[in-house]
Design an enzyme around this catalytic site. Structure first.
Site, mmCIF file in Angstrom:
data_model
loop_
_atom_site.group_PDB
_atom_site.id
_atom_site.type_symbol
_atom_site.label_atom_id
_atom_site.label_comp_id
_atom_site.label_asym_id
_atom_site.label_seq_id
_atom_site.Cartn_x
_atom_site.Cartn_y
_atom_site.Cartn_z
ATOM 1 N NE ARG A 213 47.504 -64.512 -10.478
ATOM 2 C CZ ARG A 213 47.647 -64.193 -11.760
ATOM 3 N NH1 ARG A 213 46.903 -64.798 -12.657
ATOM 4 N NH2 ARG A 213 48.507 -63.277 -12.149
ATOM 5 C CE1 TYR A 245 53.193 -68.126 -4.026
ATOM 6 C CE2 TYR A 245 53.889 -66.332 -5.463
ATOM 7 C CZ TYR A 245 52.961 -66.892 -4.608
ATOM 8 O OH TYR A 245 51.800 -66.213 -4.342
#
Length: 248
Positions: A213, A245
């Site tokens: 993911r 991220y």
């Protein structure tokens, strides 16, 4: 060299999963080096593994080295070759997430269910629970979309051309769910077991549903999607959990 793979496997006492992994790695090796095994072709093969994880590299090198020794024993090679499989892992206090080479995920495999589960996570960012609830009626392969309904509404996701062939094969049966068990979904543990077996077969045992993911997130970010857009694709209420991220 490919003709020696099955006799080599027969000479070893391997579990079925391990045998499938050996076969995959050796076919890939033979396709790359062809009939010419020498220091140069072996060096090129080692370079081709540079995008893999340390565990995957060590596994593939170990498998190929065993095969090379077998070929020498069978006099298929006049010289004995052995690649250096000592790989030093680099460590840091804060591990950095990087995009992986995922070409092995699309290759032919005996673990079809686990492969499709992995691709649905990798390509669409779905969780095992979401995958368990997928019905054939949710897919429109003609329009290349998946409509996923949840308590937060309907998410419409585009199906890539790379993913379509796997879905076309999986949706041929007359059943309710994509992964159907007597018109009921399989257990969550079943999905994790199928995924684990597939990942082990391609030398990626260290990966998980969560890490796949994360690969989806990194790939979408690299494709230019904003943090809000990725949050919407994942069905998240807020993009807060994605901030790490986008700070990389």
């Amino acid at each position: 060299m490919i003709a020696f793979i099955e006799p080599f496997l027969a000479s070893k006492s391997l579990a079925n999963n391990s045998q499938q992994s050996y076969r995959y790695d050796l076919r890939q090796f033979c396709q790359q080096v062809g009939q010419r095994i020498n220091p140069e072709t072996l060096a090129l093969y080692q370079q081709s593994l540079s995008g893999l994880t340390v565990a995957a590299k060590k596994r593939k090198l170990s498998t190929v080295n065993q095969f090379l020794y077998y070929l020498y024993q069978q006099k298929a090679l006049t010289d004995y070759f052995k690649m250096d499989d000592r790989i030093e892992a680099s460590f840091s206090l804060k591990p950095q997430l990087t995009r992986l080479d995922t070409s092995a995920f699309y290759a032919e495999t005996a673990f079809l269910k686990g492969q499709l589960i992995a691709l649905l996570i990798l390509e669409l960012g779905l969780t095992p629970s979401e995958i368990a609830g997928l019905r054939l009626a949710d897919f429109d392969l003609g329009l290349q979309v998946l409509r996923l309904q949840s308590h937060r509404g309907i998410r419409v996701m585009t199906l890539s051309k790379a993913l379509l062939p796997f879905l076309e094969k999986a949706t041929e049966a007359q059943q309710l769910y994509l992964f159907d068990h007597d018109a009921k979904p399989f257990s969550r543990q079943w999905f994790f077991n199928q995924l684990r077996d597939f990942l082990e077969s391609i030398g990626c045992a260290e990966l998980s549903a969560q890490s796949l993911r994360e690969q989806f997130i990194l790939n979408e970010k690299a494709a230019g999607k904003s943090i809000i857009e990725v949050a919407q694709l994942l069905g998240l209420k807020s993009p807060i959990t994605l901030e790490k991220y986008y700070k990389m």
